[in-house]
Design a protein around this motif. Structure first.
Motif, PDB file in Angstrom:
ATOM      1  N   THR A   4      36.587  36.520  52.686  1.00  0.00           N
ATOM      2  CA  THR A   4      37.595  36.769  51.661  1.00  0.00           C
ATOM      3  C   THR A   4      38.763  37.528  52.276  1.00  0.00           C
ATOM      4  O   THR A   4      38.610  38.255  53.253  1.00  0.00           O
ATOM      5  N   ASP A   5      39.913  37.325  51.697  1.00  0.00           N
ATOM      6  CA  ASP A   5      41.132  37.990  52.130  1.00  0.00           C
ATOM      7  C   ASP A   5      41.740  38.620  50.881  1.00  0.00           C
ATOM      8  O   ASP A   5      41.901  37.938  49.858  1.00  0.00           O
ATOM      9  N   THR A   6      42.076  39.881  50.947  1.00  0.00           N
ATOM     10  CA  THR A   6      42.573  40.575  49.755  1.00  0.00           C
ATOM     11  C   THR A   6      43.822  39.919  49.166  1.00  0.00           C
ATOM     12  O   THR A   6      44.072  40.049  47.976  1.00  0.00           O
ATOM     13  N   ASN A   8      44.085  36.914  48.555  1.00  0.00           N
ATOM     14  CA  ASN A   8      43.596  35.854  47.678  1.00  0.00           C
ATOM     15  C   ASN A   8      42.831  36.383  46.467  1.00  0.00           C
ATOM     16  O   ASN A   8      42.289  35.603  45.692  1.00  0.00           O
ATOM     17  N   ARG A   9      42.797  37.694  46.309  1.00  0.00           N
ATOM     18  CA  ARG A   9      42.116  38.295  45.156  1.00  0.00           C
ATOM     19  C   ARG A   9      42.962  38.046  43.914  1.00  0.00           C
ATOM     20  O   ARG A   9      44.164  38.240  43.912  1.00  0.00           O
ATOM     21  N   GLN A  10      42.311  37.613  42.841  1.00  0.00           N
ATOM     22  CA  GLN A  10      43.003  37.382  41.580  1.00  0.00           C
ATOM     23  C   GLN A  10      43.016  38.718  40.831  1.00  0.00           C
ATOM     24  O   GLN A  10      42.020  39.131  40.246  1.00  0.00           O
ATOM     25  N   SER A  14      40.246  40.140  37.948  1.00  0.00           N
ATOM     26  CA  SER A  14      39.337  41.068  38.623  1.00  0.00           C
ATOM     27  C   SER A  14      39.251  42.406  37.902  1.00  0.00           C
ATOM     28  O   SER A  14      38.248  43.111  38.017  1.00  0.00           O
ATOM     29  N   ASN A  22      34.826  40.620  42.074  1.00  0.00           N
ATOM     30  CA  ASN A  22      36.225  40.204  42.000  1.00  0.00           C
ATOM     31  C   ASN A  22      36.291  38.701  41.800  1.00  0.00           C
ATOM     32  O   ASN A  22      35.361  37.971  42.126  1.00  0.00           O
ATOM     33  N   TYR A  23      37.413  38.252  41.277  1.00  0.00           N
ATOM     34  CA  TYR A  23      37.739  36.833  41.232  1.00  0.00           C
ATOM     35  C   TYR A  23      38.607  36.532  42.447  1.00  0.00           C
ATOM     36  O   TYR A  23      39.467  37.337  42.807  1.00  0.00           O
ATOM     37  N   TRP A  24      38.376  35.353  43.050  1.00  0.00           N
ATOM     38  CA  TRP A  24      39.129  34.960  44.240  1.00  0.00           C
ATOM     39  C   TRP A  24      39.775  33.602  44.004  1.00  0.00           C
ATOM     40  O   TRP A  24      39.152  32.694  43.454  1.00  0.00           O
ATOM     41  N   ARG A  25      41.002  33.448  44.434  1.00  0.00           N
ATOM     42  CA  ARG A  25      41.697  32.158  44.373  1.00  0.00           C
ATOM     43  C   ARG A  25      41.282  31.261  45.529  1.00  0.00           C
ATOM     44  O   ARG A  25      41.330  30.031  45.417  1.00  0.00           O
ATOM     45  N   VAL A  27      38.637  31.271  49.375  1.00  0.00           N
ATOM     46  CA  VAL A  27      37.798  31.896  50.398  1.00  0.00           C
ATOM     47  C   VAL A  27      37.834  30.986  51.613  1.00  0.00           C
ATOM     48  O   VAL A  27      38.146  29.802  51.506  1.00  0.00           O
TER      49      VAL A  27
END
Length: 156
Positions: A4-6, A8-10, A14, A22-25, A27
């Motif tokens: 994961t890359d911060t 790309n964090r929704q 989140s 967290n929700y991710w857009r 990975v």
């Protein structure tokens, strides 16, 4: 494994997650090897008094075949694996890109490591289309020549 890359964090969604989730857009995959889309039916305990059949189906993305096998062997009566698909990389599928296939069985073989009394478990996927793939693309084991043990037969 998934990376994961911060960036790309929704952020908005989140905020509503429990701590640590967290929700991710997006990975990233650590390696180009099969990864799994597992449908799990979860029995709703609170609703059983009203409707014994009350359940939801959740979809889980899993990076390792052993974690898929653990879902079958967890012993939890409240969950049942409904189906497993694998996203197969192009170097294994010998296609022009990733291929999604339904998995019908997971097999294993004990292969010698070359060290004294050393063996390594190698996993293979069998699809409903009849294709067979090693889980680790680096394995140079021929499916047909290996002594295989059926670990899990999957039903759709």
């Amino acid at each position: 494994m998934f990376i994961t890359d911060t960036t790309n964090r929704q952020e908005l969604l989140s905020r509503f997650c429990p701590d640590g989730l967290n929700y991710w857009r997006a990975v990233e995959l650590e390696f180009n090897r099969p990864w799994y889309i597992v449908r799990v039916q979860i029995q709703l305990e609170d609703a059983q008094q009203v409707d014994a059949e009350a359940s939801i189906t959740s979809t889980v993305l899993i990076a390792d075949v052993e974690d898929v096998l653990n879902l079958f062997n967890s012993g939890a009566k409240s969950q049942k694996v409904k189906g497993v698909s694998a996203l197969i990389p192009e170097d294994l599928s010998q296609s022009n890109g990733w291929v999604l296939e339904q998995i019908s069985a997971i097999w294993a073989s004990e292969m010698p490591t070359g060290k004294q009394d050393g063996f390594k478990k190698t996993y293979f996927l069998e699809t409903e289309c009849g294709n067979r793939y090693p889980v680790n693309p680096m394995e140079e084991v021929e499916y047909e020549s290996a002594r295989m043990t059926l670990l899990q037969r999957l039903t759709s």
